[in-house]
Design a protein around this motif. Structure first.
Motif, PDB file in Angstrom:
ATOM      1  N   GLN A 140       0.817  -1.210   0.000  1.00  0.00           N
ATOM      2  CA  GLN A 140       0.000   0.000   0.000  1.00  0.00           C
ATOM      3  C   GLN A 140       0.856   1.269   0.000  1.00  0.00           C
ATOM      4  O   GLN A 140       0.341   2.362  -0.129  1.00  0.00           O
ATOM      5  CB  GLN A 140      -0.933   0.018   1.224  1.00  0.00           C
ATOM      6  CG  GLN A 140      -1.872  -1.160   1.273  1.00  0.00           C
ATOM      7  CD  GLN A 140      -2.828  -1.193   0.104  1.00  0.00           C
ATOM      8  OE1 GLN A 140      -3.230  -0.163  -0.405  1.00  0.00           O
ATOM      9  NE2 GLN A 140      -3.182  -2.397  -0.342  1.00  0.00           N
ATOM     10  N   CYS A 141       2.147   1.134   0.138  1.00  0.00           N
ATOM     11  CA  CYS A 141       3.062   2.278   0.219  1.00  0.00           C
ATOM     12  C   CYS A 141       3.251   2.915  -1.149  1.00  0.00           C
ATOM     13  O   CYS A 141       3.292   2.242  -2.175  1.00  0.00           O
ATOM     14  CB  CYS A 141       4.401   1.786   0.758  1.00  0.00           C
ATOM     15  SG  CYS A 141       5.632   3.078   0.905  1.00  0.00           S
ATOM     16  N   LEU A 142       3.343   4.239  -1.170  1.00  0.00           N
ATOM     17  CA  LEU A 142       3.605   4.967  -2.412  1.00  0.00           C
ATOM     18  C   LEU A 142       5.052   4.750  -2.847  1.00  0.00           C
ATOM     19  O   LEU A 142       5.943   4.563  -2.019  1.00  0.00           O
ATOM     20  CB  LEU A 142       3.376   6.458  -2.218  1.00  0.00           C
ATOM     21  CG  LEU A 142       1.936   6.908  -2.031  1.00  0.00           C
ATOM     22  CD1 LEU A 142       1.896   8.384  -1.694  1.00  0.00           C
ATOM     23  CD2 LEU A 142       1.129   6.635  -3.277  1.00  0.00           C
ATOM     24  N   ALA A 143       5.272   4.829  -4.148  1.00  0.00           N
ATOM     25  CA  ALA A 143       6.630   4.731  -4.673  1.00  0.00           C
ATOM     26  C   ALA A 143       7.405   5.990  -4.300  1.00  0.00           C
ATOM     27  O   ALA A 143       6.830   7.084  -4.169  1.00  0.00           O
ATOM     28  CB  ALA A 143       6.590   4.561  -6.183  1.00  0.00           C
ATOM     29  N   LEU A 144       8.683   5.838  -4.118  1.00  0.00           N
ATOM     30  CA  LEU A 144       9.534   6.958  -3.724  1.00  0.00           C
ATOM     31  C   LEU A 144       9.522   8.060  -4.787  1.00  0.00           C
ATOM     32  O   LEU A 144       9.521   9.245  -4.460  1.00  0.00           O
ATOM     33  CB  LEU A 144      10.961   6.460  -3.476  1.00  0.00           C
ATOM     34  CG  LEU A 144      11.905   7.394  -2.746  1.00  0.00           C
ATOM     35  CD1 LEU A 144      11.328   7.766  -1.377  1.00  0.00           C
ATOM     36  CD2 LEU A 144      13.264   6.744  -2.567  1.00  0.00           C
ATOM     37  N   SER A 145       9.472   7.671  -6.058  1.00  0.00           N
ATOM     38  CA  SER A 145       9.443   8.674  -7.127  1.00  0.00           C
ATOM     39  C   SER A 145       8.160   9.508  -7.066  1.00  0.00           C
ATOM     40  O   SER A 145       8.177  10.709  -7.352  1.00  0.00           O
ATOM     41  CB  SER A 145       9.563   7.995  -8.491  1.00  0.00           C
ATOM     42  OG  SER A 145       8.490   7.085  -8.688  1.00  0.00           O
ATOM     43  N   THR A 146       7.025   8.902  -6.673  1.00  0.00           N
ATOM     44  CA  THR A 146       5.767   9.643  -6.543  1.00  0.00           C
ATOM     45  C   THR A 146       5.875  10.665  -5.422  1.00  0.00           C
ATOM     46  O   THR A 146       5.425  11.808  -5.564  1.00  0.00           O
ATOM     47  CB  THR A 146       4.605   8.670  -6.256  1.00  0.00           C
ATOM     48  OG1 THR A 146       4.538   7.712  -7.314  1.00  0.00           O
ATOM     49  CG2 THR A 146       3.289   9.406  -6.146  1.00  0.00           C
ATOM     50  N   ILE A 147       6.463  10.282  -4.331  1.00  0.00           N
ATOM     51  CA  ILE A 147       6.637  11.197  -3.196  1.00  0.00           C
ATOM     52  C   ILE A 147       7.520  12.377  -3.598  1.00  0.00           C
ATOM     53  O   ILE A 147       7.211  13.532  -3.296  1.00  0.00           O
ATOM     54  CB  ILE A 147       7.220  10.453  -1.979  1.00  0.00           C
ATOM     55  CG1 ILE A 147       6.208   9.407  -1.493  1.00  0.00           C
ATOM     56  CG2 ILE A 147       7.574  11.427  -0.859  1.00  0.00           C
ATOM     57  CD1 ILE A 147       6.761   8.460  -0.459  1.00  0.00           C
ATOM     58  N   PHE A 148       8.637  12.109  -4.310  1.00  0.00           N
ATOM     59  CA  PHE A 148       9.513  13.181  -4.769  1.00  0.00           C
ATOM     60  C   PHE A 148       8.775  14.123  -5.726  1.00  0.00           C
ATOM     61  O   PHE A 148       8.918  15.342  -5.651  1.00  0.00           O
ATOM     62  CB  PHE A 148      10.760  12.617  -5.461  1.00  0.00           C
ATOM     63  CG  PHE A 148      11.776  12.063  -4.503  1.00  0.00           C
ATOM     64  CD1 PHE A 148      12.090  12.725  -3.332  1.00  0.00           C
ATOM     65  CD2 PHE A 148      12.425  10.869  -4.793  1.00  0.00           C
ATOM     66  CE1 PHE A 148      13.033  12.218  -2.457  1.00  0.00           C
ATOM     67  CE2 PHE A 148      13.361  10.355  -3.919  1.00  0.00           C
ATOM     68  CZ  PHE A 148      13.669  11.026  -2.745  1.00  0.00           C
ATOM     69  N   ARG A 149       7.972  13.558  -6.632  1.00  0.00           N
ATOM     70  CA  ARG A 149       7.222  14.377  -7.584  1.00  0.00           C
ATOM     71  C   ARG A 149       6.227  15.277  -6.848  1.00  0.00           C
ATOM     72  O   ARG A 149       6.084  16.453  -7.159  1.00  0.00           O
ATOM     73  CB  ARG A 149       6.506  13.467  -8.592  1.00  0.00           C
ATOM     74  CG  ARG A 149       5.875  14.219  -9.721  1.00  0.00           C
ATOM     75  CD  ARG A 149       5.359  13.301 -10.839  1.00  0.00           C
ATOM     76  NE  ARG A 149       4.466  12.257 -10.366  1.00  0.00           N
ATOM     77  CZ  ARG A 149       4.742  10.940 -10.363  1.00  0.00           C
ATOM     78  NH1 ARG A 149       5.917  10.519 -10.824  1.00  0.00           N
ATOM     79  NH2 ARG A 149       3.877  10.064  -9.912  1.00  0.00           N
ATOM     80  N   TRP A 150       5.538  14.730  -5.839  1.00  0.00           N
ATOM     81  CA  TRP A 150       4.592  15.535  -5.056  1.00  0.00           C
ATOM     82  C   TRP A 150       5.318  16.644  -4.301  1.00  0.00           C
ATOM     83  O   TRP A 150       4.816  17.768  -4.201  1.00  0.00           O
ATOM     84  CB  TRP A 150       3.834  14.656  -4.079  1.00  0.00           C
ATOM     85  CG  TRP A 150       2.781  13.782  -4.710  1.00  0.00           C
ATOM     86  CD1 TRP A 150       2.447  13.700  -6.031  1.00  0.00           C
ATOM     87  CD2 TRP A 150       1.926  12.879  -4.027  1.00  0.00           C
ATOM     88  NE1 TRP A 150       1.449  12.791  -6.220  1.00  0.00           N
ATOM     89  CE2 TRP A 150       1.102  12.272  -5.000  1.00  0.00           C
ATOM     90  CE3 TRP A 150       1.777  12.504  -2.703  1.00  0.00           C
ATOM     91  CZ2 TRP A 150       0.148  11.323  -4.685  1.00  0.00           C
ATOM     92  CZ3 TRP A 150       0.830  11.559  -2.383  1.00  0.00           C
ATOM     93  CH2 TRP A 150       0.013  10.975  -3.372  1.00  0.00           C
ATOM     94  N   CYS A 151       6.475  16.347  -3.750  1.00  0.00           N
ATOM     95  CA  CYS A 151       7.248  17.365  -3.023  1.00  0.00           C
ATOM     96  C   CYS A 151       7.695  18.487  -3.963  1.00  0.00           C
ATOM     97  O   CYS A 151       7.649  19.667  -3.586  1.00  0.00           O
ATOM     98  CB  CYS A 151       8.466  16.735  -2.350  1.00  0.00           C
ATOM     99  SG  CYS A 151       8.040  15.681  -0.946  1.00  0.00           S
ATOM    100  N   GLN A 152       8.103  18.129  -5.168  1.00  0.00           N
ATOM    101  CA  GLN A 152       8.504  19.149  -6.143  1.00  0.00           C
ATOM    102  C   GLN A 152       7.340  20.058  -6.498  1.00  0.00           C
ATOM    103  O   GLN A 152       7.496  21.275  -6.602  1.00  0.00           O
ATOM    104  CB  GLN A 152       9.051  18.490  -7.414  1.00  0.00           C
ATOM    105  CG  GLN A 152      10.418  17.896  -7.265  1.00  0.00           C
ATOM    106  CD  GLN A 152      10.866  17.166  -8.529  1.00  0.00           C
ATOM    107  OE1 GLN A 152      10.050  16.850  -9.392  1.00  0.00           O
ATOM    108  NE2 GLN A 152      12.162  16.880  -8.606  1.00  0.00           N
ATOM    109  N   ARG A 153       6.166  19.478  -6.673  1.00  0.00           N
ATOM    110  CA  ARG A 153       4.983  20.275  -6.996  1.00  0.00           C
ATOM    111  C   ARG A 153       4.611  21.198  -5.838  1.00  0.00           C
ATOM    112  O   ARG A 153       4.217  22.336  -6.045  1.00  0.00           O
ATOM    113  CB  ARG A 153       3.803  19.366  -7.340  1.00  0.00           C
ATOM    114  CG  ARG A 153       3.983  18.654  -8.654  1.00  0.00           C
ATOM    115  CD  ARG A 153       2.830  17.727  -8.938  1.00  0.00           C
ATOM    116  NE  ARG A 153       3.048  16.982 -10.165  1.00  0.00           N
ATOM    117  CZ  ARG A 153       2.346  15.941 -10.540  1.00  0.00           C
ATOM    118  NH1 ARG A 153       1.353  15.502  -9.778  1.00  0.00           N
ATOM    119  NH2 ARG A 153       2.614  15.319 -11.665  1.00  0.00           N
TER     120      ARG A 153
END
Length: 117
Positions: free
Chosen positions: A8-21
């Motif tokens: 159920q954990c988000l991928a690390l790349s998704t988290i980085f993309r959200w942080c950039q936004r």
């Protein structure tokens, strides 16, 4: 993170993309509008208009309904088959769902045929 939270954990790349936004100033979580064909919402007025055209002329085609109502042919097919529950039989639109009177008439016709044979 996957060891602790599992699949159920988000991928690390998704988290980085959200942080950039977020750092770029975006705080709204809603999707941004995308280019392309707009999504058409099935409303009761459109469904009733298609049903009325179909009831006036049972031989009307989906293309004729498309021209009459200025909506896509795929959308007309969706309304006729999924929303209204009709199918084509011998170039006529026929309901896939029978009323109680129609069911009784069919049973009576079937029993009559059984007794004749």
């Amino acid at each position: 993170m996957k060891e602790v939270y599992g699949e159920q954990c988000l991928a690390l790349s998704t988290i980085f993309r959200w942080c950039q936004r977020y750092e770029a100033g975006r705080v709204n979580i809603e999707d941004l509008p995308r280019p392309g064909q707009a999504h058409v919402v099935t409303n009761s007025a459109t469904i009733s208009a298609v049903d009325e055209l179909k009831r006036q002329n049972r031989r009307i085609t989906a293309r004729e309904i498309t021209v009459e109502l200025s909506i896509s042919e795929g959308f007309v097919h969706h309304i006729i088959h999924k929303k209204l529950g009709y199918g084509k039989v011998c170039a006529h639109w026929v309901s896939k769902h029978l009323s109680e009177n129609q069911k009784t008439a069919r049973i009576g016709a079937f029993l009559t045929q059984q007794f004749v044979h």
